[in-house]
Structures are given as C-alpha cells and as structure tokens.
Design a protein around this motif. Sequence first.
Motif, PDB file in Angstrom:
ATOM      1  N   UNK A 138       0.837  -1.195   0.000  1.00 47.35           N
ATOM      2  CA  UNK A 138       0.000   0.000   0.000  1.00 47.35           C
ATOM      3  C   UNK A 138       0.876   1.251   0.000  1.00 47.35           C
ATOM      4  N   UNK A 139       1.922   1.251   0.822  1.00 49.11           N
ATOM      5  CA  UNK A 139       2.824   2.397   0.855  1.00 49.11           C
ATOM      6  C   UNK A 139       3.518   2.598  -0.486  1.00 49.11           C
ATOM      7  N   UNK A 140       3.876   1.509  -1.148  1.00 46.68           N
ATOM      8  CA  UNK A 140       4.512   1.636  -2.459  1.00 46.68           C
ATOM      9  C   UNK A 140       3.544   2.219  -3.491  1.00 46.68           C
ATOM     10  N   UNK A 141       2.278   1.880  -3.342  1.00 46.91           N
ATOM     11  CA  UNK A 141       1.271   2.454  -4.225  1.00 46.91           C
ATOM     12  C   UNK A 141       1.124   3.952  -3.962  1.00 46.91           C
ATOM     13  N   UNK A 142       1.184   4.335  -2.676  1.00 46.74           N
ATOM     14  CA  UNK A 142       1.133   5.753  -2.330  1.00 46.74           C
ATOM     15  C   UNK A 142       2.352   6.491  -2.878  1.00 46.74           C
ATOM     16  N   UNK A 143       3.503   5.844  -2.799  1.00 50.16           N
ATOM     17  CA  UNK A 143       4.741   6.460  -3.289  1.00 50.16           C
ATOM     18  C   UNK A 143       4.648   6.791  -4.778  1.00 50.16           C
ATOM     19  N   UNK A 144       3.974   5.922  -5.541  1.00 54.01           N
ATOM     20  CA  UNK A 144       3.835   6.129  -6.984  1.00 54.01           C
ATOM     21  C   UNK A 144       3.038   7.391  -7.310  1.00 54.01           C
ATOM     22  N   UNK A 145       2.255   7.889  -6.348  1.00 52.76           N
ATOM     23  CA  UNK A 145       1.469   9.093  -6.595  1.00 52.76           C
ATOM     24  C   UNK A 145       2.338  10.340  -6.682  1.00 52.76           C
ATOM     25  N   UNK A 146       3.591  10.227  -6.196  1.00 52.96           N
ATOM     26  CA  UNK A 146       4.592  11.302  -6.313  1.00 52.96           C
ATOM     27  C   UNK A 146       4.133  12.606  -5.665  1.00 52.96           C
ATOM     28  N   UNK A 147       3.526  12.474  -4.489  1.00 46.44           N
ATOM     29  CA  UNK A 147       3.213  13.647  -3.673  1.00 46.44           C
ATOM     30  C   UNK A 147       3.805  13.421  -2.286  1.00 46.44           C
ATOM     31  N   UNK A 148       4.047  14.479  -1.515  1.00 48.43           N
ATOM     32  CA  UNK A 148       4.688  14.337  -0.209  1.00 48.43           C
ATOM     33  C   UNK A 148       3.928  13.394   0.728  1.00 48.43           C
ATOM     34  N   UNK A 149       4.691  12.638   1.518  1.00 49.46           N
ATOM     35  CA  UNK A 149       4.125  11.678   2.460  1.00 49.46           C
ATOM     36  C   UNK A 149       4.805  11.851   3.818  1.00 49.46           C
ATOM     37  N   UNK A 150       4.029  11.784   4.880  1.00 47.61           N
ATOM     38  CA  UNK A 150       4.550  11.739   6.245  1.00 47.61           C
ATOM     39  C   UNK A 150       3.979  10.497   6.921  1.00 47.61           C
ATOM     40  N   UNK A 151       4.828   9.744   7.610  1.00 47.50           N
ATOM     41  CA  UNK A 151       4.401   8.544   8.317  1.00 47.50           C
ATOM     42  C   UNK A 151       4.374   8.802   9.820  1.00 47.50           C
ATOM     43  N   UNK A 152       3.270   8.428  10.463  1.00 42.77           N
ATOM     44  CA  UNK A 152       3.142   8.534  11.917  1.00 42.77           C
ATOM     45  C   UNK A 152       3.240   7.149  12.537  1.00 42.77           C
ATOM     46  N   UNK A 153       4.174   6.983  13.498  1.00 44.49           N
ATOM     47  CA  UNK A 153       4.327   5.746  14.253  1.00 44.49           C
ATOM     48  C   UNK A 153       4.652   4.546  13.373  1.00 44.49           C
ATOM     49  N   UNK A 154       5.376   4.770  12.298  1.00 40.21           N
ATOM     50  CA  UNK A 154       5.742   3.664  11.422  1.00 40.21           C
ATOM     51  C   UNK A 154       6.871   4.100  10.510  1.00 40.21           C
ATOM     52  N   UNK A 155       7.762   3.152  10.206  1.00 36.86           N
ATOM     53  CA  UNK A 155       8.800   3.343   9.203  1.00 36.86           C
ATOM     54  C   UNK A 155       8.782   2.154   8.263  1.00 36.86           C
ATOM     55  N   UNK A 156       9.144   2.386   7.005  1.00 35.14           N
ATOM     56  CA  UNK A 156       9.234   1.305   6.039  1.00 35.14           C
ATOM     57  C   UNK A 156      10.551   1.445   5.292  1.00 35.14           C
ATOM     58  N   UNK A 157      11.350   0.376   5.216  1.00 36.89           N
ATOM     59  CA  UNK A 157      12.662   0.477   4.564  1.00 36.89           C
ATOM     60  C   UNK A 157      12.593   0.837   3.084  1.00 36.89           C
ATOM     61  N   UNK A 158      11.414   0.652   2.478  1.00 34.07           N
ATOM     62  CA  UNK A 158      11.265   0.943   1.060  1.00 34.07           C
ATOM     63  C   UNK A 158      10.841   2.380   0.785  1.00 34.07           C
ATOM     64  N   UNK A 159      10.555   3.124   1.831  1.00 34.20           N
ATOM     65  CA  UNK A 159      10.048   4.483   1.656  1.00 34.20           C
ATOM     66  C   UNK A 159      10.830   5.443   2.550  1.00 34.20           C
ATOM     67  N   UNK A 160      11.586   6.343   1.927  1.00 30.93           N
ATOM     68  CA  UNK A 160      12.334   7.355   2.663  1.00 30.93           C
ATOM     69  C   UNK A 160      11.524   8.638   2.699  1.00 30.93           C
ATOM     70  N   UNK A 161      11.110   9.034   3.899  1.00 30.26           N
ATOM     71  CA  UNK A 161      10.296  10.235   4.037  1.00 30.26           C
ATOM     72  C   UNK A 161      10.324  10.686   5.499  1.00 30.26           C
ATOM     73  N   UNK A 162       9.628  11.755   5.817  1.00 33.05           N
ATOM     74  CA  UNK A 162       9.533  12.207   7.201  1.00 33.05           C
ATOM     75  C   UNK A 162       8.707  11.213   8.022  1.00 33.05           C
ATOM     76  N   UNK A 163       9.165  10.958   9.242  1.00 36.94           N
ATOM     77  CA  UNK A 163       8.421  10.101  10.174  1.00 36.94           C
ATOM     78  C   UNK A 163       8.338  10.791  11.524  1.00 36.94           C
ATOM     79  N   UNK A 164       7.304  10.455  12.282  1.00 36.00           N
ATOM     80  CA  UNK A 164       7.138  11.044  13.611  1.00 36.00           C
ATOM     81  C   UNK A 164       6.629   9.993  14.584  1.00 36.00           C
ATOM     82  N   UNK A 165       7.227   9.970  15.778  1.00 36.61           N
ATOM     83  CA  UNK A 165       6.907   8.996  16.807  1.00 36.61           C
ATOM     84  C   UNK A 165       6.828   9.684  18.157  1.00 36.61           C
TER      85      UNK A 165
END
Length: 342
Positions: A138-165
């Motif tokens: 699902x995250x990879x599908x979101x990444x394909x949309x090519x718009x900014x993404x922020x992840x809350x309480x989660x990290x994924x090795x395939x997606x480099x972006x801002x995260x907050x915990x």
Amino acid sequence: MGKRVTIQHIADYLGVSKYVVSRALAGKSGVKDETRDRVIEAAKKLGYNSSDQHTTFFSFSQQDAVTKNEKRNVLVVLPRSHYQESIYWGKIIDGISSGISDYTLGMVIMTETDQFANVINVDGFVGIISVGKIASPVLMELKKLKIPIVLIDFEDPLLTTDTIFANNYDSSFQLTNYLIGLGHKQIKFIGNIHYSRSFHDRWLGYRSAMESHQLLDHSSELPNQGDTIEAMYETINIWLQTMPPVTALVCANDSLALFVISKLNERNVKVPEEISVTGFDNIENSYLSNPTLTTIHVPKEQIGKRAVKLLVDQVNGNKDYFEKVLLTCELIIRNSTAKVYQ
C-alpha cells in the motif's frame, strides 16, 4: 416511514469510504469523475436526502500557507479497523484536523482497504499523512502518486520520508526504572512486540532497563500473542492463570493494563498491594479506573499537528532532508504501582 438513508449507507453500498461519498456529494475535489458519478447514482437509487445531512470532511478558511493552490486536501490513510476504533489513534486524527486549521486545506480519511487508487484523484491532494502500520504494498502504491508523504508511528525500509513517533523507547526505559526504584525485580512485559512499532520500541526500553540492572529473565516471557488485541487478551488471560512469581507488569498500552487489572481482580490479586501494573498512552480510562493507572502520557494531538507541519514543509520545498521526529512523553504516577510487597 423507512429509515433515513445516510452517507454511511451509500458508502457501504458502494464499498468505499464515507469520506469519499461526502466529498462526491458536496462536489469537492479529490474524487475521480467516474467515482463521483457512481456515488450520485447510488444516492438517487437509495433515496438519499441531503437537506438535513452534514458532510464529514473538514475545511478551513484561514490564511493560505500552501503554495500549490490547485490542491486543497490532505489524504489521511489509516490501517485496518482495529486501529480506527482506538482512542489513541482518534486523538492523533484530532491533532491532524487541528493542525490543518492553520491552512486552507480539507482532510479526507480513508483506510488501506478502501482501494483508494481506484477512487481518489491525486490532483486533489497536496500530500498524504499515513497513521500507524500500513502494509508495504500500500505504501509503495502511495509512493507512486509522487506527492509528499509523512508517516506517523511507522517506518518502512522501502520508503524514505519524514516520520514522527512518540519517544517510546526512552519513556518505557524511564517507567521500568521507576518500578526497579520501588524495589521490583521480577518484572514482566505484557504485549505482542510485533503488533506495532510502538509496542516494539516500548519492549526495547523495558528490556534495556532490565538488562542495565542484570534483571532480565527470558524463562517466563509471554509467547507470540497474535496480530490483534483480541488475540492478545486471550493469550494474556491464559498466562495470568499460571503466572510465575512477578511483582510488576509493564503493559504495552493502557487497554492491556486495564484488562490485566480486571483479570487480577477476578483472581482476588490486589493491585498494587500484591502486584504493580503500568500502562502506556494515558487514555481517558486510565485515570477513571480503580485503581487509577500509572502510565506514560503520549502527546497524541501534538503528534498529529507536527505531522501536518512536516507535510506542509515538504509541499512548500522548505526541507533539504527528511527527519525522524521523536516527541517527549511524561511519566504519570498513579495508584496502580507501589513499593514491592514483602
């Protein structure tokens, strides 16, 4: 007279989110034309009357601080239903809603089961805030949309972006050290560490504190407790019936702690006279319980607000690098903990 048709009825009929339905009926952006047509057709078929209905999207009219004027919405993506029903996640969503009140933005909430790629028009969104553990595909599908993404309480090795915990590790380390300072040595951690990133980090904090005092004992750790809170409840209940000698339990969140206390009460085990119990999150029930629950206060709404700030900074090109943000938590000492009994 038949029951009034609501937005939720239309959403259930079409198999989409109620937020998609509300935006489609209101003529708002962020929904594909074919989806809008389906919603309108279903509304007519079901006899929907909008005269006394209120929409479920959020919009604000304060000074615009986002440069992409053609896009006016933030897509908030949630995991499956057991997360959506949580008091914890609800407060974070409140924080996101409050955070975007500083910008002329709307908020559309969908779950990862909503097949958003088939119903969402990406041109309607400035970016995405993902809350909790979302499946990698699902995250990879979101990444394909090519718009900014922020992840809350989660990290994924395939997606480099801002995260907050929340600072789960340090807070759990502090909480466990507090129990050790009360004289507790037989302390066990309650909760499936694979359930979420938060649970895992809280276990690591507990483990580090125990190891620093040479107190860690793996001989009676709980087994894997399943992927749902319900499965954890069942496993914990069985474990409590043959519980080894312990003087304190560090629970991964408040809900588990309150469940543990209720089961101990059924067995006439007194809290905290015979065993201390701690939680994490500081949900409302934690200070309404008897005894009141020692816990860690997580700044849930502030997490949501800060996620919005991270997203807007990405949108406006104000970031040269991605960040991992940790918000400080607070130890709340209440009546469910006491010095170790003799």
